[in-house]
Write a protein that holds these residues in place. Sequence first.
Motif, PDB file in Angstrom:
ATOM      1  N   TRP A   1       0.832  -1.190   0.000  1.00 14.56           N
ATOM      2  CA  TRP A   1       0.000   0.000   0.000  1.00 14.56           C
ATOM      3  C   TRP A   1       0.870   1.244   0.000  1.00 14.56           C
ATOM      4  N   ARG A   2       0.237   2.369  -0.299  1.00 12.01           N
ATOM      5  CA  ARG A   2       0.843   3.674  -0.022  1.00 12.01           C
ATOM      6  C   ARG A   2       0.647   3.911   1.472  1.00 12.01           C
ATOM      7  N   PHE A   3       1.610   4.561   2.104  1.00 10.86           N
ATOM      8  CA  PHE A   3       1.571   4.803   3.541  1.00 10.86           C
ATOM      9  C   PHE A   3       1.804   6.274   3.802  1.00 10.86           C
ATOM     10  N   GLU A   4       0.868   6.931   4.470  1.00  7.50           N
ATOM     11  CA  GLU A   4       1.041   8.322   4.876  1.00  7.50           C
ATOM     12  C   GLU A   4       1.470   8.321   6.332  1.00  7.50           C
ATOM     13  N   ASN A   5       2.688   8.707   6.594  1.00  6.66           N
ATOM     14  CA  ASN A   5       3.275   8.659   7.932  1.00  6.66           C
ATOM     15  C   ASN A   5       2.682   9.778   8.791  1.00  6.66           C
ATOM     16  N   LEU A   6       1.661   9.454   9.578  1.00  8.79           N
ATOM     17  CA  LEU A   6       0.953  10.461  10.367  1.00  8.79           C
ATOM     18  C   LEU A   6       1.702  10.867  11.637  1.00  8.79           C
ATOM     19  N   LEU A   7       2.743  10.116  12.007  1.00  7.12           N
ATOM     20  CA  LEU A   7       3.589  10.518  13.141  1.00  7.12           C
ATOM     21  C   LEU A   7       4.785  11.341  12.677  1.00  7.12           C
ATOM     22  N   GLY A   8       5.137  11.199  11.407  1.00  3.47           N
ATOM     23  CA  GLY A   8       6.261  11.958  10.871  1.00  3.47           C
ATOM     24  C   GLY A   8       7.613  11.538  11.397  1.00  3.47           C
TER      25      GLY A   8
ATOM     26  N   LEU B   1       2.065  -5.169  15.605  1.00  8.12           N
ATOM     27  CA  LEU B   1       1.696  -4.524  14.354  1.00  8.12           C
ATOM     28  C   LEU B   1       0.203  -4.736  14.162  1.00  8.12           C
ATOM     29  N   ILE B   2      -0.514  -3.655  13.863  1.00  8.37           N
ATOM     30  CA  ILE B   2      -1.946  -3.735  13.625  1.00  8.37           C
ATOM     31  C   ILE B   2      -2.226  -3.176  12.239  1.00  8.37           C
ATOM     32  N   ILE B   3      -2.947  -3.931  11.445  1.00  8.82           N
ATOM     33  CA  ILE B   3      -3.419  -3.475  10.142  1.00  8.82           C
ATOM     34  C   ILE B   3      -4.939  -3.438  10.239  1.00  8.82           C
ATOM     35  N   ALA B   4      -5.512  -2.248  10.109  1.00  2.00           N
ATOM     36  CA  ALA B   4      -6.963  -2.055  10.212  1.00  2.00           C
ATOM     37  C   ALA B   4      -7.468  -1.676   8.829  1.00  2.00           C
ATOM     38  N   ARG B   5      -8.405  -2.484   8.311  1.00  2.00           N
ATOM     39  CA  ARG B   5      -8.857  -2.276   6.944  1.00  2.00           C
ATOM     40  C   ARG B   5     -10.312  -1.864   6.853  1.00  2.00           C
ATOM     41  N   SER B   6     -10.570  -0.909   5.997  1.00  2.00           N
ATOM     42  CA  SER B   6     -11.917  -0.531   5.603  1.00  2.00           C
ATOM     43  C   SER B   6     -11.788   0.500   4.506  1.00  2.00           C
ATOM     44  N   ARG B   7     -12.453   0.295   3.430  1.00  2.00           N
ATOM     45  CA  ARG B   7     -12.427   1.264   2.335  1.00  2.00           C
ATOM     46  C   ARG B   7     -13.323   2.464   2.634  1.00  2.00           C
ATOM     47  N   LEU B   8     -14.096   2.388   3.704  1.00  2.00           N
ATOM     48  CA  LEU B   8     -15.045   3.447   4.017  1.00  2.00           C
ATOM     49  C   LEU B   8     -14.511   4.447   5.028  1.00  2.00           C
ATOM     50  N   SER B   9     -13.587   4.043   5.871  1.00  2.00           N
ATOM     51  CA  SER B   9     -13.124   4.897   6.973  1.00  2.00           C
ATOM     52  C   SER B   9     -11.799   5.569   6.655  1.00  2.00           C
TER      53      SER B   9
ATOM     54  N   GLU C   1       1.845   7.743  23.316  1.00  2.00           N
ATOM     55  CA  GLU C   1       3.073   7.374  24.023  1.00  2.00           C
ATOM     56  C   GLU C   1       3.560   5.981  23.622  1.00  2.00           C
ATOM     57  N   ARG C   2       2.638   5.120  23.228  1.00  2.40           N
ATOM     58  CA  ARG C   2       2.975   3.742  22.890  1.00  2.40           C
ATOM     59  C   ARG C   2       3.167   3.513  21.389  1.00  2.40           C
ATOM     60  N   LEU C   3       2.800   4.493  20.562  1.00  2.00           N
ATOM     61  CA  LEU C   3       2.877   4.326  19.116  1.00  2.00           C
ATOM     62  C   LEU C   3       4.306   4.403  18.595  1.00  2.00           C
ATOM     63  N   ILE C   4       4.654   3.420  17.817  1.00  2.00           N
ATOM     64  CA  ILE C   4       5.944   3.375  17.129  1.00  2.00           C
ATOM     65  C   ILE C   4       5.759   3.871  15.700  1.00  2.00           C
ATOM     66  N   LEU C   5       4.634   3.486  15.117  1.00  2.00           N
ATOM     67  CA  LEU C   5       4.321   3.764  13.721  1.00  2.00           C
ATOM     68  C   LEU C   5       2.823   3.988  13.627  1.00  2.00           C
ATOM     69  N   TYR C   6       2.406   4.952  12.821  1.00  3.34           N
ATOM     70  CA  TYR C   6       0.981   5.181  12.600  1.00  3.34           C
ATOM     71  C   TYR C   6       0.811   5.877  11.269  1.00  3.34           C
ATOM     72  N   GLY C   7      -0.030   5.303  10.413  1.00  4.37           N
ATOM     73  CA  GLY C   7      -0.235   5.942   9.122  1.00  4.37           C
ATOM     74  C   GLY C   7      -1.437   5.419   8.382  1.00  4.37           C
ATOM     75  N   ALA C   8      -1.910   6.251   7.465  1.00  2.00           N
ATOM     76  CA  ALA C   8      -3.037   5.901   6.605  1.00  2.00           C
ATOM     77  C   ALA C   8      -2.542   5.028   5.458  1.00  2.00           C
ATOM     78  N   LEU C   9      -3.327   4.025   5.126  1.00  2.00           N
ATOM     79  CA  LEU C   9      -3.040   3.147   3.994  1.00  2.00           C
ATOM     80  C   LEU C   9      -4.003   3.471   2.860  1.00  2.00           C
ATOM     81  N   THR C  10      -3.461   3.564   1.650  1.00  4.93           N
ATOM     82  CA  THR C  10      -4.289   3.685   0.465  1.00  4.93           C
ATOM     83  C   THR C  10      -3.785   2.684  -0.563  1.00  4.93           C
ATOM     84  N   THR C  11      -4.628   2.379  -1.539  1.00  5.71           N
ATOM     85  CA  THR C  11      -4.228   1.413  -2.563  1.00  5.71           C
ATOM     86  C   THR C  11      -3.015   1.941  -3.319  1.00  5.71           C
ATOM     87  N   LEU C  12      -2.224   1.041  -3.815  1.00  7.64           N
ATOM     88  CA  LEU C  12      -0.967   1.410  -4.459  1.00  7.64           C
ATOM     89  C   LEU C  12      -1.199   2.200  -5.743  1.00  7.64           C
TER      90      LEU C  12
END
Length: 187
Positions: A83-90, A106-114, A128-139
């Motif tokens: 996927w494309r990944f938008e790094n929301l933590l930067g 590692l958590i992958i949460a999927r929904s084309r609606l949200s 405080e616990r997040l190592i990585l956080y980002g939006a996934l979009t189709t490639l």
Amino acid sequence: MYSRDAPHTAELRDDQKLLEEHWSYMDRFAESIIARGPTLATDRETATGSLHVLGLPSVDAAREFVALEPNNRAGVYREHLVWRFENLLGRSMWQFSGQAAEPRFLIIARSRLSRSVSAASLSAELLERLILYGALTTLDGAEPYGVALALQAPDRAAVDALLDDEWTGVGAFSELEVHNWQFGGRR
């Protein structure tokens, strides 16, 4: 990209020559890696897949990265989710300041609606616990796909409690995959 291991590839995973080839390949991308590492079975020792989050210049470069990766060429993986990944933590995983004593997930949460929740609106405890956080979009089409996050927590029950918190926004997603995970790289 998240690559799931093929069945019966533990011997390949234990091959030190292949491991060195993998690490050498990753060294070529060191400047663009945001996060990497294997997902693990419940024993937290047996690899089940691999996460690689990189800043690459194009879709073709992402496909080439997967195709040429030594574990892939050796048959370690049965499938790749890219996927494309938008790094929301930067930031990258190396900028995470948490203690290494707790397990990582590692958590992958999927929904084309949200859509993902902005990092600014997440609870302080989760941030405080997040190592990585980002939006996934189709490639190819950049359509919403979900979010990916990696976090550190005392155990799976604590992860579930954090994810159930309404402030995470993860409850709005139709499918959740939670994997044991650890930082990748040379050891």
